[in-house]
Every structure is written in structure tokens, then in C-alpha cells.
Design a protein around this motif. Structure first.
Motif, PDB file in Angstrom:
ATOM      1  N   LYS A  41       0.825  -1.209   0.000  1.00 30.70           N
ATOM      2  CA  LYS A  41       0.000   0.000   0.000  1.00 30.70           C
ATOM      3  C   LYS A  41       0.858   1.257   0.000  1.00 30.70           C
ATOM      4  N   SER A  42       1.909   1.273   0.815  1.00 34.72           N
ATOM      5  CA  SER A  42       2.802   2.433   0.868  1.00 34.72           C
ATOM      6  C   SER A  42       3.557   2.614  -0.447  1.00 34.72           C
ATOM      7  N   TYR A  53       6.443  -9.759  -5.917  1.00 36.88           N
ATOM      8  CA  TYR A  53       6.214 -10.499  -4.667  1.00 36.88           C
ATOM      9  C   TYR A  53       7.218 -11.633  -4.605  1.00 36.88           C
ATOM     10  N   ARG A  54       8.119 -11.545  -3.623  1.00 39.22           N
ATOM     11  CA  ARG A  54       9.103 -12.611  -3.420  1.00 39.22           C
ATOM     12  C   ARG A  54       9.046 -13.020  -1.953  1.00 39.22           C
ATOM     13  N   MET A  68      -3.447 -12.634  -3.591  1.00 44.99           N
ATOM     14  CA  MET A  68      -4.800 -12.270  -4.003  1.00 44.99           C
ATOM     15  C   MET A  68      -5.092 -10.818  -3.632  1.00 44.99           C
ATOM     16  N   GLU A  69      -4.707 -10.444  -2.415  1.00 44.45           N
ATOM     17  CA  GLU A  69      -4.940  -9.065  -1.975  1.00 44.45           C
ATOM     18  C   GLU A  69      -4.049  -8.087  -2.731  1.00 44.45           C
ATOM     19  N   ILE A  70      -2.792  -8.480  -2.939  1.00 47.97           N
ATOM     20  CA  ILE A  70      -1.871  -7.619  -3.685  1.00 47.97           C
ATOM     21  C   ILE A  70      -2.309  -7.472  -5.134  1.00 47.97           C
ATOM     22  N   VAL A  93      -3.684 -16.210  -9.213  1.00 52.11           N
ATOM     23  CA  VAL A  93      -4.149 -14.860  -8.885  1.00 52.11           C
ATOM     24  C   VAL A  93      -4.182 -13.953 -10.111  1.00 52.11           C
ATOM     25  N   GLU A  94      -3.805 -14.510 -11.265  1.00 51.92           N
ATOM     26  CA  GLU A  94      -3.779 -13.762 -12.525  1.00 51.92           C
ATOM     27  C   GLU A  94      -2.835 -12.565 -12.441  1.00 51.92           C
TER      28      GLU A  94
END
Length: 220
Positions: A41-42, A53-54, A68-70, A93-94
């Protein structure tokens, strides 16, 4: 009119997106107690346009739920979302793309199941970069440029000389990675970096927006 930033858009504009851009990667162990979601978010609020995302320590289910949220956050804000290594999660999550290493599933096998995804490949020498371009990889990671503490199994430092060579000989987009900080990012820029993968320098900052602004002022 709002431009829809989907996989096709990102693929067609990948070079423009990478040019003089921060390629942000999460790292909860460096984030002063903040969650991956808080960090994302930041980062989005700081107008960073590429996020990877790692996550090596969490189980598949937890990583899937985070992604999913990201995915929703990045899609709503037009941010290119790349998942490292976990091709199954990237597909589920596509995500817009997936990033793989030299010892992961080979590019051609990944391409066969993730046909419309952007695929990045880590490289640390000239032969690997040339091969990546030849087989059709969308972009390459170049490094480690400087010594790094965020990846325990990092390859030997490739250095600025390799980065300079890539900038002069490889035509696909590239991202410099490994130990990049505000204090040395100008060296990467002077040696031809197109974009800059940064982990601890951003996620560990007291004020992420302020840190991103300082870095962006240098690279642009």
C-alpha cells in the motif's frame, strides 16, 4: 478516459514502464514489523509502478492469500505485478508476470503454461543474458550489482561492468538488482541501468514515500 492496464498493455509498453523506474520487491524481515500488504500500500501510494512479490518462508496458502490481496491493489492502481518463482500462484491470482532464476523451471516450460504472462529471468553473466534474449524472455534481471544481504543464495557479485555490458549489447528491458541503495544507485545509473530492483532500502525505511521520492529524484 482511464487506460486499462492489463497483460497486453504491460507487454506492449514494457520498455517505457521499465525506463528510470523503481522495481520494488517485498521483504517483511526488513520492514520494521509492517506486513507485506502494508508495504505494498505504501509503495503504491509512492507511485512505484512495478512490484514483485518474493516470499521464501511462508506456506503456499499464505502466499496465495497475500497475492490475491496484492493483485487487487496493483490492478486497481495500474501497477505491474510480478510473482517470483511461484508460477502456480502467479497463474491462480492472474498476476501480470512471473520472474524465474537460472535454476528454476526453464523459460520454455514456463512459457508453455503462462503464455500471456510477462516472464523475467535472472542473469549474472554475458552468456546468460544473450541466451535469455535469444529464447524470447521479456526482460532480464542483471546482478547482483553490489553485495546483498537480502538473498542468502545470491550468485557471486556480477558488478557494474556486467551491467554496462548489458546496457550496450542487450535489447530487451533489464532491471539492475543486488545491494542497490540511495547511496550507490547513481553508480548503477551511470553504468546503464534501466530500472532498479530495491528491497531493504525501501521496505526498511521509516518513511517509505520520502525514501522513494529521494531515489526517484536521483534516477530521473
Amino acid at each position: 478516459m482511464r487506460v486499462i492496464k492489463d497483460k497486453k498493455y504491460f507487454r506492449e509498453n514494457l520498455r517505457h514502464i521499465f525506463e528510470n523506474s523503481i522495481y520494488s520487491i517485498n521483504g517483511e524481515e526488513f520492514s520494521k514489523g509492517r506486513s507485506n500488504i502494508e508495504i505494498v500500500k505504501s509503495i503504491i501510494e509512492s507511485e512505484v509502478k512495478i512490484f514483485q512479490y518474493r516470499e521464501k518462508k511462508k506456506g503456499k496458502r499464505e502466499k496465495y492469500l497475500e497475492c490475491m490481496e496484492i493483485r487487487k491493489l496493483t490492478k486497481d492502481n495500474g501497477v505491474l505485478f510480478i510473482v517470483n518463482d511461484d508460477i502456480d500462484i502467479a497463474l491462480a491470482v492472474e498476476a501480470d508476470g512471473v520472474h524465474i532464476g537460472q535454476n528454476d523451471i526453464p523459460y520454455k516450460a514456463v512459457k508453455s503454461i503462462a503464455q500471456d504472462m510477462i516472464i523475467g529471468l535472472s542473469t549474472n553473466n554475458e552468456d546468460q543474458a544473450l541466451e535469455a534474449e535469444k529464447i524470447g524472455v521479456d526482460y532480464i534481471g542483471v546482478g547482483p550489482i553490489f553485495p546483498t544481504t537480502t538473498k542468502l543464495d545470491a550468485a557471486p557479485t556480477a558488478g557494474l561492468k556486467y551491467l554496462k555490458w548489458v546496457s550496450e549489447n542487450i535489447n530487451i528491458p533489464h532491471v539492475a538488482i543486488g545491494g542497490i541503495k540511495e547511496s550507490n544507485i547513481l553508480l548503477a545509473k551511470e553504468n546503464g541501468a534501466m530500472s532498479y530492483a530495491i528491497i531493504s532500502e525501501i521496505v526498511g525505511a521509516e518513511n517509505i514515500k520520502e525514501k522513494v521520492k529521494k531515489i526517484q529524484d536521483i534516477i530521473k
